[in-house]
Design an enzyme around this catalytic site. Structure first.
Site, short mmCIF file in Angstrom:
data_model
loop_
_atom_site.label_atom_id
_atom_site.label_comp_id
_atom_site.label_asym_id
_atom_site.label_seq_id
_atom_site.Cartn_x
_atom_site.Cartn_y
_atom_site.Cartn_z
N TYR A 1 13.36 7.26 -8.51
CA TYR A 1 12.92 6.09 -8.09
C TYR A 1 13.81 4.77 -8.35
O TYR A 1 14.02 3.99 -7.29
CB TYR A 1 11.49 5.71 -8.94
CG TYR A 1 10.77 4.55 -8.28
CD1 TYR A 1 10.37 4.40 -6.81
CD2 TYR A 1 10.71 3.54 -8.86
CE1 TYR A 1 9.94 3.22 -6.48
CE2 TYR A 1 10.33 2.03 -8.60
CZ TYR A 1 9.92 2.07 -7.45
OH TYR A 1 9.29 0.93 -6.97
N ALA B 1 1.62 -1.65 5.16
CA ALA B 1 0.52 -2.72 5.34
C ALA B 1 -1.17 -2.40 4.92
O ALA B 1 -1.86 -3.26 4.79
CB ALA B 1 0.42 -3.63 6.57
N THR C 1 -1.26 -2.30 -8.29
CA THR C 1 -1.66 -1.86 -6.80
C THR C 1 -1.91 -0.42 -7.06
O THR C 1 -2.25 0.13 -8.12
CB THR C 1 -0.58 -2.03 -6.08
OG1 THR C 1 0.93 -1.29 -6.33
CG2 THR C 1 0.20 -3.53 -5.86
N GLU C 2 -1.92 0.20 -5.78
CA GLU C 2 -2.03 1.77 -5.89
C GLU C 2 -0.79 2.78 -6.16
O GLU C 2 -0.80 3.88 -6.29
CB GLU C 2 -2.44 2.18 -4.39
CG GLU C 2 -4.01 1.78 -4.25
CD GLU C 2 -4.25 1.90 -2.63
OE1 GLU C 2 -4.02 3.01 -1.93
OE2 GLU C 2 -5.15 1.43 -2.02
N LYS D 1 15.56 2.35 -5.65
CA LYS D 1 15.47 0.83 -5.62
C LYS D 1 16.96 0.18 -5.76
O LYS D 1 17.40 -1.00 -5.29
CB LYS D 1 14.58 0.16 -6.76
CG LYS D 1 13.18 0.71 -6.16
CD LYS D 1 12.56 -0.22 -4.63
CE LYS D 1 11.29 0.46 -4.35
NZ LYS D 1 11.11 -0.08 -3.09
N GLY E 1 -1.95 -2.68 -1.50
CA GLY E 1 -1.07 -3.52 -2.15
C GLY E 1 -0.24 -4.64 -1.69
O GLY E 1 -0.75 -5.65 -1.02
P1 NDP Z 1 0.81 0.51 -2.77
O1 NDP Z 1 0.99 2.08 -3.04
O2 NDP Z 1 -0.30 0.00 -3.22
O3 NDP Z 1 1.40 0.61 -1.27
C1 NDP Z 1 2.50 1.35 -0.65
C2 NDP Z 1 2.35 1.11 0.74
O4 NDP Z 1 3.59 1.95 1.33
C3 NDP Z 1 0.99 1.56 1.36
O5 NDP Z 1 0.86 0.81 2.58
C4 NDP Z 1 1.74 3.09 2.28
O6 NDP Z 1 0.87 3.14 3.13
C5 NDP Z 1 3.19 2.69 2.46
N1 NDP Z 1 3.88 3.72 2.67
C6 NDP Z 1 4.25 4.73 1.82
N2 NDP Z 1 4.89 5.66 2.20
C7 NDP Z 1 4.95 5.39 3.49
C8 NDP Z 1 5.62 5.99 4.76
N3 NDP Z 1 6.13 7.33 4.60
N4 NDP Z 1 5.52 5.33 5.95
C9 NDP Z 1 4.56 4.40 6.14
N5 NDP Z 1 4.09 3.70 5.01
C10 NDP Z 1 4.43 4.27 3.76
O7 NDP Z 1 2.21 0.49 -3.74
P2 NDP Z 1 2.95 -1.24 -3.69
O8 NDP Z 1 2.13 -2.30 -2.83
O9 NDP Z 1 3.03 -1.47 -5.01
O10 NDP Z 1 4.23 -1.04 -3.05
C11 NDP Z 1 4.98 -1.72 -2.04
C12 NDP Z 1 6.55 -1.73 -2.35
O11 NDP Z 1 6.74 -2.59 -3.44
C13 NDP Z 1 6.98 -0.36 -2.55
O12 NDP Z 1 8.24 -0.61 -2.08
C14 NDP Z 1 7.30 -0.30 -3.97
O13 NDP Z 1 8.29 0.61 -4.63
C15 NDP Z 1 7.63 -1.78 -4.45
N6 NDP Z 1 7.39 -2.10 -5.59
C16 NDP Z 1 5.97 -1.87 -6.18
C17 NDP Z 1 5.87 -2.55 -7.60
C18 NDP Z 1 4.61 -2.09 -8.44
O14 NDP Z 1 4.82 -2.02 -9.56
N7 NDP Z 1 3.59 -1.80 -7.64
C19 NDP Z 1 7.10 -3.08 -8.28
C20 NDP Z 1 8.08 -3.28 -7.67
C21 NDP Z 1 8.11 -2.90 -6.20
P3 NDP Z 1 0.35 4.55 3.67
O15 NDP Z 1 0.22 5.28 2.62
O16 NDP Z 1 -1.04 4.36 4.42
O17 NDP Z 1 1.38 5.08 4.55
C1 8X3 Z 2 7.98 -0.61 -9.57
C2 8X3 Z 2 8.04 -1.07 -11.02
O1 8X3 Z 2 8.58 -0.70 -13.38
O2 8X3 Z 2 7.08 0.72 -12.19
O3 8X3 Z 2 9.05 -0.84 -8.78
O4 8X3 Z 2 9.13 0.99 -11.52
S1 8X3 Z 2 8.16 -0.13 -12.02
#
Ligand code: NDP
Ligand code: 8X3
Length: 258
Positions: free
Chosen positions: A157, A14, A192-193, A161, A17
């Site tokens: 990756y 949380a 996002t990040e 998924k 992103g």
């Molecule tokens: P961000 O990098 O913005 O956020 C990722 C979050 O995951 C951060 O809050 C981070 O918190 C947390 N996180 C990572 N590793 C851990 C860990 N070991 N323990 C606890 N928390 C963890 O990325 P997104 O918001 O984009 O990603 C969120 C989800 O959405 C992911 O599962 C990603 O695979 C998925 N997703 C993202 C897409 C994209 O294009 N952005 C598309 C499809 C799916 P912290 O580092 O503080 O622990």
């Molecule tokens: C994140 C989307 O296409 O960058 O799951 O892998 S992609």
């Protein structure tokens, strides 16, 4: 009445992103928010914003989902008032690198599989028995278009998924006969990040990912999550696949040249 008044929603990852945006969407609907991540320094400001946005209450804690013992103990030791989790959003996740399998870094593979697959399982294992015992609950996990179609350099990756899809489907089968619902939210590219993390802080390379197109924003995904968890109790949304208008699948983009 707001859609999630008083419901306890546990969002992993949380601190940025999609997880952070989901916390905002749930706050606006009056939820009680249980938020976890490793970068807890981000939570003080976020908590105050979420309370202003309408969250009934916010409880935050440090969690590394890769640590099975830490996950079990954190859930077990939740204050009494926070134990009855209504909604779990298995959002914590990341990608590392964009390497060919035969050139990949073992550390990157471990990090992705330990977080996206094993971490998701550890949190699910810790939270779902309570939902079954209470006869209510909803698990939402973050999948991706990457789990549907692999792209070059993304095998591990994408594999993580694809595993999320299998776990999500299996969990739904295992919970059949209970009122607990199971949903996978599968976005395409979201700004996002994520890419900054993938390229270990290389901002220029991360920015190129979104160049020339309009990507999804975290709030768009949060909106889909909110929709899925606010359907009538007899409706289970199995999967939501969403992309920006500039993306057709993992490989096909409408990218304007600069
Ligand atoms: P961000 O990098 O913005 O956020 C990722 C979050 O995951 C951060 O809050 C981070 O918190 C947390 N996180 C990572 N590793 C851990 C860990 N070991 N323990 C606890 N928390 C963890 O990325 P997104 O918001 O984009 O990603 C969120 C989800 O959405 C992911 O599962 C990603 O695979 C998925 N997703 C993202 C897409 C994209 O294009 N952005 C598309 C499809 C799916 P912290 O580092 O503080 O622990
Ligand atoms: C994140 C989307 O296409 O960058 O799951 O892998 S992609």
């Amino acid at each position: 009445m707001q859609k999630l008044t008083g419901k306890i929603a546990f969002v992993t990852g949380a601190s940025s992103g999609i997880g952070e945006a989901t916390a905002h969407a749930f706050a606006a609907e009056g939820a009680r928010l249980l938020l976890a991540a490793r970068r807890t320094d981000r939570f003080a400001e976020l908590t105050s914003k979420l309370k202003k946005a309408g969250a009934q209450d916010v409880h935050t804690f440090s969690l590394d989902v890769r640590d099975a013992a830490q996950v079990a103990s954190a859930v077990d030791k939740l204050p009494e008032a926070w134990k009855a989790i209504d909604i779990l959003v298995n959002n914590a996740g990341l990608s590392r690198g964009l390497d060919k399998v035969y050139e990949g870094k073992l550390q990157d593979w471990d990090e992705m599989i330990d977080t996206n697959v094993k971490g998701l399982l550890y949190v699910t294992r810790a939270v779902v028995p309570g939902m079954v015992a209470r006869g209510s609950g909803h698990i939402v996990s973050m999948g991706s278009t990457a789990g549907e179609m692999t792209y070059p350099g993304g095998a591990v990756y994408c594999g993580s998924k694809a595993a999320e899809h299998a776990i999500n489907d299996g969990l739904r089968q295992d919970l059949l006969g209970t009122p607990v619902r199971v949903t996978s939210i599968d976005p395409g590219m979201v700004e996002t990040e994520f890419s900054k993390v993938r390229f270990r802080g290389d901002k220029e390379r991360a920015a190129k990912v979104y160049q020339g197109l309009t990507p999804l924003q975290a709030a768009d995904v949060a909106d889909a999550i909110l929709w899925a968890v606010t359907r009538p109790p007899h409706v289970n949304i199995a999967r939501v696949l969403l992309t920006s208008i500039d993306q057709a699948n993992s490989l096909l983009f409408n990218r304007k040249q600069a």
